[in-house]
Design an enzyme around this catalytic site. Structure first.
Site, PDB file in Angstrom:
ATOM      1  N   LYS A 185     -14.090 -12.569   6.131  1.00 47.61           N
ATOM      2  CA  LYS A 185     -15.125 -11.562   6.405  1.00 47.61           C
ATOM      3  C   LYS A 185     -16.394 -11.945   5.647  1.00 47.61           C
ATOM      4  CE  LYS A 185     -11.955  -7.667   6.976  1.00 47.61           C
ATOM      5  NZ  LYS A 185     -11.437  -6.524   6.212  1.00 47.61           N
ATOM      6  N   GLY A 217      -6.872  -6.838   1.314  1.00 44.47           N
ATOM      7  CA  GLY A 217      -5.587  -6.681   1.995  1.00 44.47           C
ATOM      8  C   GLY A 217      -4.873  -8.002   2.209  1.00 44.47           C
ATOM      9  N   GLY A 250     -12.667  -4.099   0.825  1.00 43.99           N
ATOM     10  CA  GLY A 250     -14.058  -3.698   0.994  1.00 43.99           C
ATOM     11  C   GLY A 250     -14.504  -2.724  -0.085  1.00 43.99           C
ATOM     12  N   ARG A 279       0.826  -1.212   0.000  1.00 44.58           N
ATOM     13  CA  ARG A 279       0.000   0.000   0.000  1.00 44.58           C
ATOM     14  C   ARG A 279       0.860   1.262   0.000  1.00 44.58           C
ATOM     15  NH1 ARG A 279      -4.966  -2.045   3.886  1.00 44.58           N
ATOM     16  NH2 ARG A 279      -6.312  -2.649   2.152  1.00 44.58           N
TER      17      ARG A 279
HETATM   18  P1  ADP Z   1      -9.157  -9.992   2.300  1.00 40.97           P
HETATM   19  O1  ADP Z   1      -8.390  -9.132   3.280  1.00 40.97           O
HETATM   20  O2  ADP Z   1      -8.311 -10.470   1.181  1.00 40.97           O
HETATM   21  O3  ADP Z   1     -10.414  -9.338   1.858  1.00 40.97           O
HETATM   22  P2  ADP Z   1     -10.372 -11.441   4.483  1.00 40.97           P
HETATM   23  O4  ADP Z   1      -9.932 -10.388   5.412  1.00 40.97           O
HETATM   24  O5  ADP Z   1     -11.826 -11.613   4.257  1.00 40.97           O
HETATM   25  O6  ADP Z   1      -9.609 -11.319   3.083  1.00 40.97           O
HETATM   26  O7  ADP Z   1      -9.875 -12.879   4.990  1.00 40.97           O
HETATM   27  C1  ADP Z   1      -8.517 -13.193   5.164  1.00 40.97           C
HETATM   28  C2  ADP Z   1      -8.382 -14.235   6.225  1.00 40.97           C
HETATM   29  O8  ADP Z   1      -9.222 -15.340   5.951  1.00 40.97           O
HETATM   30  C3  ADP Z   1      -6.993 -14.815   6.346  1.00 40.97           C
HETATM   31  O9  ADP Z   1      -6.422 -14.342   7.540  1.00 40.97           O
HETATM   32  C4  ADP Z   1      -7.210 -16.327   6.363  1.00 40.97           C
HETATM   33  O10 ADP Z   1      -6.467 -16.975   7.366  1.00 40.97           O
HETATM   34  C5  ADP Z   1      -8.689 -16.439   6.653  1.00 40.97           C
HETATM   35  N1  ADP Z   1      -9.286 -17.700   6.187  1.00 40.97           N
HETATM   36  C6  ADP Z   1      -9.249 -18.227   4.964  1.00 40.97           C
HETATM   37  N2  ADP Z   1      -9.853 -19.432   4.945  1.00 40.97           N
HETATM   38  C7  ADP Z   1     -10.295 -19.656   6.197  1.00 40.97           C
HETATM   39  C8  ADP Z   1     -10.979 -20.732   6.826  1.00 40.97           C
HETATM   40  N3  ADP Z   1     -11.332 -21.829   6.153  1.00 40.97           N
HETATM   41  N4  ADP Z   1     -11.255 -20.625   8.144  1.00 40.97           N
HETATM   42  C9  ADP Z   1     -10.893 -19.537   8.829  1.00 40.97           C
HETATM   43  N5  ADP Z   1     -10.237 -18.485   8.301  1.00 40.97           N
HETATM   44  C10 ADP Z   1      -9.941 -18.543   6.991  1.00 40.97           C
HETATM   45 MG    MG Z   2      -8.618  -8.775   5.332  1.00 35.23          MG
END
Ligand code: ADP
Ligand code: MG
Length: 396
Positions: A200, A353, A377, A35
């Protein structure tokens, strides 16, 4: 939307830039500076034009008061390294240090103000509280450039209210992000495949409804999977689950069938009793998860199927890791999806992120993807068709 060109002559002008410098830290060590790097073009351009650049940004989620854990000081140093110039750091956002730092700037100099979320007004729901902080921020500058794409979906003082108080423009990063995301919404080359994962879940389910009208295929992984499997009546053990969303997800599956959009779920899952680096992981059918274990990654069969689907696409948008990639035994699904994206000839976009951090951590380089969005988001809400307050305010 107004751009930096519309701000006119910038030499000697104090320009406040809202950047997204919300990087992951391990203590005071920046573990992924993506970033910060993405913020450089705008700052460099303003400096080059002779502006006195004042950068404001947030880091983490402090509770509206100073908290040394979330200081932007390490970021000032890294930003300076990338710009090749000293970045002066103000130890407050709008107080005496900020005022002194700003008044000491010469043309082309750059200052970074301490974490804007150390001020309760930044994220307040109360217009007057946000307005009071925005007044102080605006008093530091003569123009405002909005470049924190990761926060344009937030109605916050340094994003929206300050733009209402100064001549304003979208920065280079915001312009680039919008160009790519518009293409996904308006004219994606087909097949257009969207890969969704991460944790999320409730934040991300909303975008699915809209994607069922724009994408050809959705591949679902990560923590989101288990709400889908539960909606199909399967046991999901102790996995991440949004119980209140099960009905909504059933609706999505129904709509997808009617519209002939493929929603592809994993057929096998990597399960463990506890999320630990050295846990004994086993692979089970997605329809036969044990009740006392949780799903931590998509299984090898699903990984192969997801990769093959992705490689057949002309356009791919990916948000959310397929598993708990931070732990080596659960990173395979995410790594395979990332690798498949690098083999696509058309446009590939990675948003979020953690997703962006994941591809870098797994050893991929940014230029193997069409675009790595700095906003998780924000990019999802854009794809969802929601109006983003930080963009709307730049239109007039
Ligand atoms: P981004 O930041 O790319 O939008 P999120 O914040 O939604 O993604 O999610 C990222 C997190 O999701 C990571 O820390 C990862 O460990 C977690 N994650 C992925 N698969 C699972 C799962 N099956 N159970 C729990 N956590 C998960
Ligand atoms: Mg995230």
């Amino acid at each position: 939307m107004k751009t930096i060109d519309d701000l006119g002559e910038l030499r000697g002008k104090r320009v406040l830039v809202r950047s997204d410098l919300n990087v992951p830290l391990d203590g005071a060590t920046i573990t992924d500076d993506g970033r910060i790097r993405a913020s450089v073009p705008t700052i460099r351009r303003l400096r080059g034009a002779g502006a006195r650049v004042i950068v404001t940004a947030h880091l983490g989620r402090p509770r509206g008061e100073p908290d040394p854990k979330y200081s932007l000081r390490p970021v000032a140093e890294r930003l300076g390294g990338l710009l090749g110039v000293e970045v002066r750091f103000a130890t407050d956002t709008v107080g005496p240090s900020a005022q002194q730092t700003v008044s000491g700037l010469s043309d082309g100099d750059v200052a970074l103000l301490e974490n804007v979320r150390f001020n309760a007004g930044e994220t307040s729901k109360n217009d007057a509280e946000r307005g009071a902080l925005a007044d102080q921020l605006a008093a530091l500058a003569e123009a405002f450039v909005s470049d924190g794409f990761g926060v344009v979906h937030r109605r916050q003082a340094s994003v929206v209210d300050v733009a209402e108080r100064l001549p304003h423009a979208a920065g280079e990063l915001v312009v680039t992000e919008l160009r790519v995301l518009r293409q996904l919404v308006e004219s994606p080359d087909r097949p257009y495949i969207v890969v969704l994962g991460g944790s999320k879940v409730s934040d991300k389910l909303g975008v699915i409804e809209r994607l069922l009208t724009t994408a050809d295929r959705l591949l679902i992984g990560g923590g989101m999977v288990f709400t889908f499997l539960a909606a199909q009546g399967h046991e999901v053990g102790t996995s991440l689950l949004e119980r209140e969303q099960i009905e909504t997800v059933r609706g999505y599956l129904e709509t997808a069938r009617e519209r002939k959009v493929d929603i592809v779920l994993p057929t096998d899952i990597v399960v463990v009793s506890k999320l630990e680096e050295d846990a004994t992981a086993t692979v089970v059918a997605a329809s036969a998860m044990p009740s006392d274990q949780l799903g931590a990654d998509i299984g090898p069969e699903s990984t192969k199927a997801f990769a093959a689907a992705i490689e057949s696409a002309e356009t791919v948008f990916w948000n959310g890791p397929m598993g708990v990639f931070e732990m080596r035994p659960f990173a395979a699904g995410t790594a395979a999806v990332a690798h498949a994206l690098t083999r696509v000839d058309g446009l590939t976009v990675v948003g979020g992120g953690d997703s962006a951090a994941a591809v870098r951590q797994l050893g991929f380089s940014d230029d193997e993807f069409g675009h790595i969005s700095t906003g998780g988001g924000a990019s999802l809400e854009f794809l969802e068709g929601k109006p983003l307050p930080g963009l709307q305010v730049l239109e007039d």
